[in-house]
Design a protein around this motif. Structure first.
Motif, PDB file in Angstrom:
ATOM      1  N   UNK A 118      30.778 -26.571 -24.218  1.00 34.18           N
ATOM      2  CA  UNK A 118      31.042 -25.193 -23.788  1.00 34.18           C
ATOM      3  C   UNK A 118      30.597 -24.983 -22.344  1.00 34.18           C
ATOM      4  N   UNK A 119      29.374 -25.439 -22.049  1.00 30.29           N
ATOM      5  CA  UNK A 119      28.835 -25.245 -20.690  1.00 30.29           C
ATOM      6  C   UNK A 119      29.618 -26.058 -19.667  1.00 30.29           C
ATOM      7  N   UNK A 120      29.972 -27.306 -20.025  1.00 29.86           N
ATOM      8  CA  UNK A 120      30.727 -28.136 -19.075  1.00 29.86           C
ATOM      9  C   UNK A 120      32.078 -27.504 -18.770  1.00 29.86           C
ATOM     10  N   UNK A 121      32.774 -27.066 -19.823  1.00 30.30           N
ATOM     11  CA  UNK A 121      34.105 -26.502 -19.620  1.00 30.30           C
ATOM     12  C   UNK A 121      34.037 -25.224 -18.778  1.00 30.30           C
ATOM     13  N   UNK A 122      33.035 -24.378 -19.031  1.00 30.25           N
ATOM     14  CA  UNK A 122      32.939 -23.141 -18.240  1.00 30.25           C
ATOM     15  C   UNK A 122      32.485 -23.405 -16.812  1.00 30.25           C
ATOM     16  N   UNK A 123      31.683 -24.453 -16.600  1.00 26.39           N
ATOM     17  CA  UNK A 123      31.322 -24.809 -15.219  1.00 26.39           C
ATOM     18  C   UNK A 123      32.568 -25.262 -14.459  1.00 26.39           C
TER      19      UNK A 123
END
Ligand SMILES: [Zn+2]
Length: 237
Positions: free
Chosen positions: A57-62
């Motif tokens: 989730x964090x990687x995709x939103x970054x």
């Protein structure tokens, strides 16, 4: 379910192998093959973005935040002073990375709608649209990117399903069947909405006349992808 590391590893290896195959058979240039490899790996992370604590989730939103920031900067760079462009890009990034992520985490349920084949079609279709309209890649490259995103995400679902079979005791865990599904049938409204989004993306995507002969499909004329897309365009126009 398989963990983040396993998913990344498997997606990297499988999309790496397939992009090398595309390169070897002349379907892709070295640059294309590299992009396909990245697209397949990213696709392998996408189904778990509905898990609120997940690294995926964090990687995709970054990545998405960086994309928004770069787009804002490129769009305004010739009209605004540099500090304003930078402030705008920074604000865009923070908005996506924190506000949108928070909202997204609030409305999604793990292993719900986004952990399904229908969602994978949507991820792939969004990949085609971004590659074609935002990154200005050609039709063939755009569909290649979309195809690899879909493939990576589908490998993810398969892997989760394989992990739900406890091989040592040959038992089937309770999670069996929750990973690889067409859609979340508990949520018919949302499923219909997602189907409409898929159709909308397909309508906006470029035609792919090269796709069917390349895949070696000998389909009747009314069943070809282009005929279906044409038909959708007419219905929706
Ligand atoms: Zn998963």
């Amino acid at each position: 379910m398989a963990d983040f590391k396993t998913h990344t590893l498997v997606a990297t290896v499988i999309s790496g192998g397939l992009s090398v195959a595309a390169l070897a058979t002349g379907l892709a240039t070295p640059a294309d093959a590299f992009c396909y490899w990245l697209a397949g790996t990213l696709g392998g992370l996408l189904p778990d973005i509905d898990s609120d604590e997940s690294l995926a989730l964090r990687i995709v939103f970054r990545l998405f935040g960086a994309l928004v920031a770069a787009s804002l900067a490129i769009y305004w760079v010739t009209t605004l002073p540099v500090w304003q462009v930078m402030a705008l890009a920074g604000a865009g990034y923070l908005l996506v990375r924190f506000v949108l992520l928070w909202l997204f985490a609030k409305i999604t349920v793990h292993r719900g709608m986004l952990h399904s084949l229908l969602a994978n079609v949507l991820f792939g279709a969004i990949g085609v649209l971004l590659a074609y309209h935002l990154f200005a890649l050609d039709v063939r490259q755009a569909w290649g990117i979309g195809g690899f995103v879909f493939m990576g995400a589908t490998v993810h679902l398969l892997l989760d399903e394989i992990y739900s079979v406890d091989l040592s005791g040959m038992r089937i865990k309770r999670s069996f069947g929750s990973a690889l599904k067409i859609t979340d049938w508990q949520q018919p409204g949302l499923s219909a909405l997602m189907l409409m989004l898929c159709v909308g993306c397909l309508w906006l995507s470029p035609q792919a006349p090269f796709l069917e002969p390349r895949l070696g499909l000998d389909l009747p004329q009314w069943l070809t992808l282009n005929t279906v897309v044409d038909w959708l365009r007419q219905v929706l126009a």
